[in-house]
Motif scaffolding. Structure first.
Motif, PDB file in Angstrom:
ATOM      1  N   SER A 105       0.833  -1.210   0.000  1.00 52.01           N
ATOM      2  CA  SER A 105       0.000   0.000   0.000  1.00 52.01           C
ATOM      3  C   SER A 105       0.865   1.256   0.000  1.00 52.01           C
ATOM      4  O   SER A 105       0.568   2.235  -0.687  1.00 52.01           O
ATOM      5  CB  SER A 105      -0.922   0.014   1.229  1.00 52.01           C
ATOM      6  N   SER A 106       1.932   1.227   0.775  1.00 52.86           N
ATOM      7  CA  SER A 106       2.840   2.370   0.836  1.00 52.86           C
ATOM      8  C   SER A 106       3.538   2.579  -0.506  1.00 52.86           C
ATOM      9  O   SER A 106       3.692   3.715  -0.971  1.00 52.86           O
ATOM     10  CB  SER A 106       3.871   2.154   1.947  1.00 52.86           C
ATOM     11  N   ASP A 107       3.937   1.479  -1.149  1.00 53.29           N
ATOM     12  CA  ASP A 107       4.560   1.574  -2.482  1.00 53.29           C
ATOM     13  C   ASP A 107       3.599   2.235  -3.470  1.00 53.29           C
ATOM     14  O   ASP A 107       3.999   3.085  -4.263  1.00 53.29           O
ATOM     15  CB  ASP A 107       4.940   0.184  -2.999  1.00 53.29           C
ATOM     16  N   ALA A 108       2.324   1.831  -3.407  1.00 53.24           N
ATOM     17  CA  ALA A 108       1.320   2.397  -4.315  1.00 53.24           C
ATOM     18  C   ALA A 108       1.120   3.884  -4.040  1.00 53.24           C
ATOM     19  O   ALA A 108       1.029   4.702  -4.970  1.00 53.24           O
ATOM     20  CB  ALA A 108      -0.007   1.652  -4.156  1.00 53.24           C
ATOM     21  N   ALA A 109       1.069   4.258  -2.757  1.00 47.26           N
ATOM     22  CA  ALA A 109       0.881   5.663  -2.387  1.00 47.26           C
ATOM     23  C   ALA A 109       2.044   6.517  -2.877  1.00 47.26           C
ATOM     24  O   ALA A 109       1.848   7.618  -3.426  1.00 47.26           O
ATOM     25  CB  ALA A 109       0.735   5.787  -0.870  1.00 47.26           C
ATOM     26  N   THR A 110       3.264   6.013  -2.692  1.00 46.22           N
ATOM     27  CA  THR A 110       4.445   6.761  -3.143  1.00 46.22           C
ATOM     28  C   THR A 110       4.450   6.903  -4.656  1.00 46.22           C
ATOM     29  O   THR A 110       4.821   7.960  -5.196  1.00 46.22           O
ATOM     30  CB  THR A 110       5.725   6.070  -2.633  1.00 46.22           C
ATOM     31  N   THR A 111       4.005   5.872  -5.368  1.00 41.05           N
ATOM     32  CA  THR A 111       3.892   5.940  -6.826  1.00 41.05           C
ATOM     33  C   THR A 111       2.940   7.066  -7.231  1.00 41.05           C
ATOM     34  O   THR A 111       3.254   7.888  -8.103  1.00 41.05           O
ATOM     35  CB  THR A 111       3.374   4.603  -7.396  1.00 41.05           C
ATOM     36  N   LEU A 112       1.770   7.114  -6.585  1.00 43.22           N
ATOM     37  CA  LEU A 112       0.788   8.155  -6.911  1.00 43.22           C
ATOM     38  C   LEU A 112       1.342   9.553  -6.618  1.00 43.22           C
ATOM     39  O   LEU A 112       1.189  10.479  -7.423  1.00 43.22           O
ATOM     40  CB  LEU A 112      -0.503   7.934  -6.114  1.00 43.22           C
ATOM     41  N   MET A 113       2.001   9.709  -5.470  1.00 45.48           N
ATOM     42  CA  MET A 113       2.530  11.025  -5.097  1.00 45.48           C
ATOM     43  C   MET A 113       3.648  11.463  -6.040  1.00 45.48           C
ATOM     44  O   MET A 113       3.700  12.627  -6.465  1.00 45.48           O
ATOM     45  CB  MET A 113       3.011  11.007  -3.646  1.00 45.48           C
ATOM     46  N   ALA A 114       4.536  10.526  -6.371  1.00 45.98           N
ATOM     47  CA  ALA A 114       5.671  10.866  -7.239  1.00 45.98           C
ATOM     48  C   ALA A 114       5.208  11.203  -8.656  1.00 45.98           C
ATOM     49  O   ALA A 114       5.658  12.193  -9.255  1.00 45.98           O
ATOM     50  CB  ALA A 114       6.667   9.702  -7.267  1.00 45.98           C
ATOM     51  N   LEU A 115       4.286  10.390  -9.194  1.00 50.85           N
ATOM     52  CA  LEU A 115       3.839  10.630 -10.572  1.00 50.85           C
ATOM     53  C   LEU A 115       2.933  11.858 -10.668  1.00 50.85           C
ATOM     54  O   LEU A 115       2.951  12.562 -11.686  1.00 50.85           O
ATOM     55  CB  LEU A 115       3.124   9.393 -11.116  1.00 50.85           C
ATOM     56  N   ASN A 116       2.167  12.140  -9.631  1.00 50.61           N
ATOM     57  CA  ASN A 116       1.355  13.371  -9.625  1.00 50.61           C
ATOM     58  C   ASN A 116       2.257  14.596  -9.756  1.00 50.61           C
ATOM     59  O   ASN A 116       1.905  15.577 -10.410  1.00 50.61           O
ATOM     60  CB  ASN A 116       0.525  13.432  -8.339  1.00 50.61           C
ATOM     61  N   GLN A 117       3.450  14.481  -9.152  1.00 45.04           N
ATOM     62  CA  GLN A 117       4.431  15.568  -9.232  1.00 45.04           C
ATOM     63  C   GLN A 117       5.118  15.590 -10.601  1.00 45.04           C
ATOM     64  O   GLN A 117       5.183  16.624 -11.265  1.00 45.04           O
ATOM     65  CB  GLN A 117       5.463  15.368  -8.115  1.00 45.04           C
ATOM     66  N   LEU A 118       5.616  14.414 -11.038  1.00 44.05           N
ATOM     67  CA  LEU A 118       6.391  14.361 -12.284  1.00 44.05           C
ATOM     68  C   LEU A 118       5.535  14.610 -13.526  1.00 44.05           C
ATOM     69  O   LEU A 118       5.997  15.231 -14.490  1.00 44.05           O
ATOM     70  CB  LEU A 118       7.079  12.995 -12.413  1.00 44.05           C
ATOM     71  N   TRP A 119       4.324  14.084 -13.494  1.00 46.51           N
ATOM     72  CA  TRP A 119       3.433  14.245 -14.654  1.00 46.51           C
ATOM     73  C   TRP A 119       2.679  15.581 -14.632  1.00 46.51           C
ATOM     74  O   TRP A 119       1.945  15.885 -15.569  1.00 46.51           O
ATOM     75  CB  TRP A 119       2.404  13.104 -14.691  1.00 46.51           C
ATOM     76  N   HIS A 120       2.807  16.317 -13.534  1.00 44.02           N
ATOM     77  CA  HIS A 120       2.088  17.599 -13.373  1.00 44.02           C
ATOM     78  C   HIS A 120       0.579  17.408 -13.555  1.00 44.02           C
ATOM     79  O   HIS A 120      -0.088  18.215 -14.221  1.00 44.02           O
ATOM     80  CB  HIS A 120       2.627  18.660 -14.359  1.00 44.02           C
TER      81      HIS A 120
END
Length: 280
Positions: A105-120
């Protein structure tokens, strides 16, 4: 424009207590728990692709890429926002699977947070939490980013303050399948509902985990770890298991316990966090 984020932390959580207070018509159990972030983390490297593909670049034993929550999280965000970009995802896994530490779950959350930033893609924290809930009940907590008192199926969150302390965690060497614990007929499903004020004013009380009795009966290895660690304090299982933990006031106290640890177990110490490292 930033094209990559390296070593994004995906921290573990401990359940300081866990009560099962009922069951919904759809079969989901109603819970109350207190989530505590700790500084033991998986890490994720994320690199933007321009072709829209989501690629997990490394092999993780027992987890096919298509089933991996990081891949599913990336695709969910991509679909939600109609983002044309893709990503290479490299997951450095140290948290055990089936351990009750919330690693996937933590891996998934970090993926969402990181891509929300990188993909704008510009989703708010609340929107990301709502998206994360589609992947698992614990995912919103990690996006929430603070220690929390949780209710519902674990998605109704209120921030709490927890003391500075260290934890010793034992991995008993078994994976506990969550569905088996929740479907056990002997599981207590009617624990008395507590208020957040009850927990906040009595955080050192001997709060319990309703899932522990069932897990210990099914998995003697978990029972043995709880019994051994209980000689040093209020040891209990986290989540639906299998990991067992005990809190200590300082690092040296934790070190002393680890020095006595039987060799058959993997064990480690971790420091309590106040906030998610990606949220600071």
């Amino acid at each position: 424009m930033t094209q990559q984020l390296l070593a994004c932390p995906a921290p573990a959580k401990l359940n300081l207590f866990l009560y099962v207070t009922g069951r919904r018509a759809d079969g989901y159990h109603l819970l109350q728990t207190a989530f505590q972030l700790i500084d033991r983390c998986d890490t994720l490297d994320v690199e933007v692709r321009n072709d829209g593909q989501i690629i997990r670049t490394n092999d993780i034993p027992g987890v096919p890429a298509e089933a991996d929550l990081i891949v599913r999280a990336a695709r969910l965000l991509q679909k939600k926002t109609a983002c044309p970009l893709g990503a290479n995802l490299t997951l450095h896994k140290i948290l055990p699977m089936g351990g009750g530490l919330g690693g996937g779950s933590s891996d998934a959350a970090t993926t969402l947070m990181a891509l929300n930033q990188l993909w704008h893609t510009g989703l708010s924290k609340t929107e990301l939490m709502s998206l994360g809930l589609q992947l698992g009940a614990d995912v919103p907590f990690f996006i929430f980013g603070e220690n929390a008192f949780a209710e519902g199926v674990g998605e109704e969150l209120q921030a709490i303050q927890t003391p500075e302390r260290w934890f010793v965690v034992i991995e008993p060497g078994v994976q506990v399948p969550t569905p088996a614990i929740f479907s056990a007929k002997e599981l207590t499903r009617d624990s008395k509902i507590v208020r957040i004020a009850d927990f906040s004013s009595n955080a050192e009380m001997f709060w319990k985990n309703d899932l522990q009795t069932v897990a210990c009966a099914m998995f003697p290895e978990v029972d043995e770890a709880v019994r051994w660690l209980s000689q040093f304090g209020n040891a209990k299982m986290t989540g639906s298991g299998s990991c067992v933990f005990c809190a200590f006031a300082d690092e040296s106290a934790a070190d002393k316990v680890i020095a006595q640890m039987p060799e058959r177990w993997t064990s480690w110490k971790a420091k309590a966090l106040n906030r998610h490292p990606m949220d600071e």
